[in-house]
Write a protein that holds these residues in place. Structure first.
Motif, PDB file in Angstrom:
ATOM      1  N   ASP A  57      13.124  17.504  15.359  1.00 19.13           N
ATOM      2  CA  ASP A  57      14.554  17.791  15.204  1.00 19.13           C
ATOM      3  C   ASP A  57      15.364  16.495  15.196  1.00 19.13           C
ATOM      4  O   ASP A  57      15.122  15.597  16.006  1.00 19.13           O
ATOM      5  CB  ASP A  57      15.062  18.643  16.374  1.00 19.13           C
ATOM      6  N   GLY A  58      16.347  16.422  14.297  1.00 15.31           N
ATOM      7  CA  GLY A  58      17.300  15.329  14.280  1.00 15.31           C
ATOM      8  C   GLY A  58      16.713  13.950  14.061  1.00 15.31           C
ATOM      9  O   GLY A  58      17.321  12.951  14.446  1.00 15.31           O
ATOM     10  N   ALA A  59      15.560  13.860  13.433  1.00 12.26           N
ATOM     11  CA  ALA A  59      14.872  12.570  13.294  1.00 12.26           C
ATOM     12  C   ALA A  59      14.938  11.973  11.896  1.00 12.26           C
ATOM     13  O   ALA A  59      14.403  10.893  11.668  1.00 12.26           O
ATOM     14  CB  ALA A  59      13.405  12.733  13.700  1.00 12.26           C
ATOM     15  N   TYR A  60      15.628  12.623  10.956  1.00 15.47           N
ATOM     16  CA  TYR A  60      15.554  12.199   9.558  1.00 15.47           C
ATOM     17  C   TYR A  60      16.939  11.906   8.985  1.00 15.47           C
ATOM     18  O   TYR A  60      17.929  12.533   9.340  1.00 15.47           O
ATOM     19  CB  TYR A  60      14.841  13.269   8.718  1.00 15.47           C
ATOM     20  N   ASP A  61      16.952  10.937   8.071  1.00 19.36           N
ATOM     21  CA  ASP A  61      18.183  10.539   7.390  1.00 19.36           C
ATOM     22  C   ASP A  61      18.380  11.282   6.077  1.00 19.36           C
ATOM     23  O   ASP A  61      19.504  11.389   5.601  1.00 19.36           O
ATOM     24  CB  ASP A  61      18.161   9.033   7.088  1.00 19.36           C
TER      25      ASP A  61
ATOM     26  N   ARG B  85      19.707  13.988  11.122  1.00 20.82           N
ATOM     27  CA  ARG B  85      20.640  13.393  12.064  1.00 20.82           C
ATOM     28  C   ARG B  85      22.050  13.652  11.543  1.00 20.82           C
ATOM     29  O   ARG B  85      22.234  13.839  10.337  1.00 20.82           O
ATOM     30  CB  ARG B  85      20.459  11.878  12.097  1.00 20.82           C
TER      31      ARG B  85
ATOM     32  N   GLY C 237      23.152  12.494   8.030  1.00 22.44           N
ATOM     33  CA  GLY C 237      22.011  12.598   7.134  1.00 22.44           C
ATOM     34  C   GLY C 237      22.364  13.434   5.916  1.00 22.44           C
ATOM     35  O   GLY C 237      23.352  14.172   5.900  1.00 22.44           O
TER      36      GLY C 237
ATOM     37  N   ARG D  46      25.318  15.976   6.430  1.00 22.46           N
ATOM     38  CA  ARG D  46      25.427  16.759   7.662  1.00 22.46           C
ATOM     39  C   ARG D  46      26.519  16.134   8.520  1.00 22.46           C
ATOM     40  O   ARG D  46      26.449  14.961   8.882  1.00 22.46           O
ATOM     41  CB  ARG D  46      24.112  16.771   8.432  1.00 22.46           C
TER      42      ARG D  46
ATOM     43  N   PRO E 141      28.886  15.393  11.761  1.00 22.05           N
ATOM     44  CA  PRO E 141      28.579  15.245  13.201  1.00 22.05           C
ATOM     45  C   PRO E 141      28.941  16.484  13.987  1.00 22.05           C
ATOM     46  O   PRO E 141      29.736  17.284  13.615  1.00 22.05           O
ATOM     47  CB  PRO E 141      29.443  14.062  13.647  1.00 22.05           C
TER      48      PRO E 141
END
Length: 155
Positions: free
Chosen positions: A68-72, A95, A98, A153, A155
């Protein structure tokens, strides 16, 4: 970055050219033979083997196992009937800031013509609406080739 649909490696090469030097492309495809072709194409393009990670399998089986939340960036060029599911997974994987991209958003014009009621056209229309209406995304639709739908995406 995550790529859904390795193909022969053409899009992966372009994605890696735009990445930082320490970036890694995770690419998912149901066809191991295609992944082997892509691996060779990446090597011929001058990319070190540690710049890419190949995961064979169906995207909807593989994506839930990614962090989760690890990719640009998530680049979707797989089964268009699964694009809505890819969107859900992308929101989890990206992220804030991203980008998710969907290749073929126009379906050769069918997705933009209400007269076309085939499953792919209906799915793409639903995807276009979902991305447009999402409070979590800031979209742009690029009229390149067969349409490229991208969204940041928020924030």
């Amino acid at each position: 970055m995550v790529e859904i649909g390795t193909g022969t490696g053409v899009s992966g090469i372009h994605l890696m050219r735009g990445m930082r030097h320490d970036g890694v492309l995770t690419t998912v495809d149901t066809e191991p033979d295609r992944q082997q072709l892509a691996r060779e194409a990446y090597r011929e393009a001058g990319f070190a083997a540690n710049r890419s990670r190949f995961i064979p399998g169906a995207a909807l089986d593989v994506l839930p196992r990614l962090t989760d939340g690890a990719y640009d960036l998530v680049f979707c060029d797989g089964d268009r009937l699964e694009y809505l599911d890819y969107l859900d997974e992308s929101l989890r994987l990206l992220r804030p800031g991203g980008v998710v991209c969907f290749e073929g958003a126009f379906a050769q014009g069918r997705a933009l013509d209400a007269a076309h009621q085939d499953p792919e056209s209906l799915t793409l229309r639903e995807l276009l609406r979902a991305v447009r209406d999402s409070t979590r995304l800031s979209p742009v639709l690029l009229p390149t080739d067969d349409g490229l739908l991208c969204a940041v995406r928020r924030p």
